[in-house]
Design an enzyme around this catalytic site. Sequence first.
Site, short mmCIF file in Angstrom:
data_model
loop_
_atom_site.label_atom_id
_atom_site.label_comp_id
_atom_site.label_asym_id
_atom_site.label_seq_id
_atom_site.Cartn_x
_atom_site.Cartn_y
_atom_site.Cartn_z
N LYS A 276 0.83 -1.21 0.00
CA LYS A 276 0.00 0.00 0.00
C LYS A 276 0.87 1.25 0.00
O LYS A 276 2.00 1.22 0.49
CB LYS A 276 -0.86 0.03 1.28
CG LYS A 276 -1.98 -0.97 1.33
CD LYS A 276 -2.73 -0.85 2.66
CE LYS A 276 -3.85 -1.87 2.75
NZ LYS A 276 -4.93 -1.66 1.79
N ARG A 350 -10.33 -11.57 2.18
CA ARG A 350 -11.21 -12.62 1.62
C ARG A 350 -10.55 -13.99 1.70
O ARG A 350 -11.22 -15.01 1.80
CB ARG A 350 -11.62 -12.24 0.20
CG ARG A 350 -10.48 -12.15 -0.77
CD ARG A 350 -10.82 -11.34 -2.03
NE ARG A 350 -10.86 -9.90 -1.76
CZ ARG A 350 -11.16 -8.97 -2.66
NH1 ARG A 350 -11.49 -9.32 -3.90
NH2 ARG A 350 -11.17 -7.69 -2.35
N1 BES Z 1 -8.09 -3.75 4.54
C1 BES Z 1 -8.25 -3.30 3.21
C2 BES Z 1 -9.55 -2.53 2.99
C3 BES Z 1 -9.70 -1.23 3.76
C4 BES Z 1 -9.37 -0.02 3.18
C5 BES Z 1 -10.25 -1.23 5.03
C6 BES Z 1 -9.55 1.15 3.88
C7 BES Z 1 -10.41 -0.06 5.73
C8 BES Z 1 -10.07 1.13 5.16
C9 BES Z 1 -8.26 -4.52 2.27
O1 BES Z 1 -7.48 -5.58 2.67
C10 BES Z 1 -7.75 -4.06 0.94
O2 BES Z 1 -6.61 -3.70 0.88
N2 BES Z 1 -8.60 -4.09 -0.07
C11 BES Z 1 -8.23 -3.69 -1.38
C12 BES Z 1 -8.73 -4.73 -2.34
C13 BES Z 1 -8.18 -4.57 -3.75
C14 BES Z 1 -6.69 -4.86 -3.76
C15 BES Z 1 -8.92 -5.51 -4.66
C16 BES Z 1 -8.86 -2.34 -1.64
O3 BES Z 1 -9.97 -2.08 -1.17
O4 BES Z 1 -8.22 -1.52 -2.30
MN MN Z 2 -5.49 -5.43 2.01
#
Ligand code: BES
Ligand code: MN
Length: 500
Positions: A276, A350
């Site tokens: 990230k 997931r």
């Molecule tokens: N934990 C994150 C989602 C999240 C984002 C929770 C902001 C709380 C606040 C999750 O694991 C994630 O990174 N999701 C990605 C999925 C994508 C790579 C398909 C996302 O939402 O960008």
């Molecule tokens: Mn994630």
Amino acid sequence: MTDALKLGFGPFTPPAKGVLVVFCDADLKLGPATRKALGSAAGLVARAAKAERFTGKKNAVLELVVPEGLKAARLVVIGVGKATELTPKDFPKLGGLAMGKLPNSASDATVFAELPGGAMKSEQAADLAQGARLRAYAFDRYKTKRTDDEKPPATRNVTIAVSDVAAARRAYDPRSAISDGVLLARDLVNEPANVLFPEEFARRASTLKKLRVAVEVLDLKAMKKLGMNALLGVGQGSARESRVVVMRWNGGKVGQAPVAFIGKGVCFDTGGISIKPAASMEDMKGDMAGAACVVGLMYALAARKAHVNAVGVVGLVENMPDGNAQRPGDIVKSMSGQTIEIINTDAEGRLVLADVIWYAAQRFKPKFIVDLATLTGAIIVALGQEYAGMFSNNDQLADRLIKAGIETGELVWRMPLAPEYDKMIDSKFADMKNTGGTRWGGAITAAQFIKRFVDDKTPWAHLDIAGTGFDSRQTDINKSWGSGWGVRLLDRVVADYYET
Ligand code: BES
Ligand code: MN
Ligand code: ZN
């Protein structure tokens, strides 16, 4: 911390000291017990209202210092607007608002649980008390430099004045248990990831044993034996070992199938190799809010001795990049036997849920499954922070969640599932891939992925709480970051399920 708050109920007698909080409506009308307690000071309220242009509209506040004719050092009048339009979710908020109006130094306060038409019902007064309790919570264990005048008093006595003290106490008892569950969940979410890693989370969940919750912790060996390779793949880049915790509360009929709650417990989510950006990455210490809610809920059910059989299962991992970390392109075999191609290591929640949901379904054959996960940024784009996204294969369960949401103020909005979205996660190399390959409908493709690990005959709902599990905004009943969202909602669903 909240231990300092001593919350109790008493009769409508004017307090000899401290803060007095009362409620009025949009006609500035006060209830009979309130009028009596204020005596000549009621006239002061009318004059101050005029001077301050206070009209008694909902959530407006009028404050009077050392009011003539009262022993209380401060009088706080809170508007409720049209009293007949108040709904159940408003009472915790009013309690939170009242608590928030106590000056930091105040060690004694009395809140008159009365509306212009008369005393609040016991349930309403108990909701008011619960709101005050939730509002009083602060996560300040790492603040070492506060001066004496910044510190609240060692104990704070808050009395809720009611017409029937015994009935209010009875109504508050279960709410007190539920509040403890909410605050436990908040503590877990607020705790930083250097302190709260999977093993430490498991240790804290194990403290539920003192409430006669059966707690089992699955270690790496046990998880490998079960074939939880989707979960294990997420954790393999971390120096911290993964864990699964199973909590069982058997307050219901012997042998009756339980209801199951599953939580995403990513103690920190860097994104892994699909790392990230730095901005706001610190928020990812809260990526275990789903698991925190499940622990808080199990605590609440056990503490209020709910007549229900319930299981809570949480998958605990840390998603880190290192030499052993999972790569994009890797293929893992989940406990269900289905294979998954990893496209993006940041779509890790997931993968954790896939194995934990499958495990819980096989082992417990539950009546229904609700999972909670801070799963996608896409759900925040869709719904902001007011509603959690809800996906379900069962209309009745979905309706129960919607209804409980309206009653508790923890709102859910139903989102679609459909074969067209499901197709988006088919993979060239494996049974499925872990992202839809586009940001469009990102919360839905995530839900479709989870759905592949639930059998169609088991009622299931998935709550995407990425927007509600933690919150930099301040609400009337929470000034901390972790919200404890979902504990009150799911406790209500359980209560309704076993009453109707
Ligand atoms: N934990 C994150 C989602 C999240 C984002 C929770 C902001 C709380 C606040 C999750 O694991 C994630 O990174 N999701 C990605 C999925 C994508 C790579 C398909 C996302 O939402 O960008
Ligand atoms: Mn994630
Ligand atoms: Zn995550």
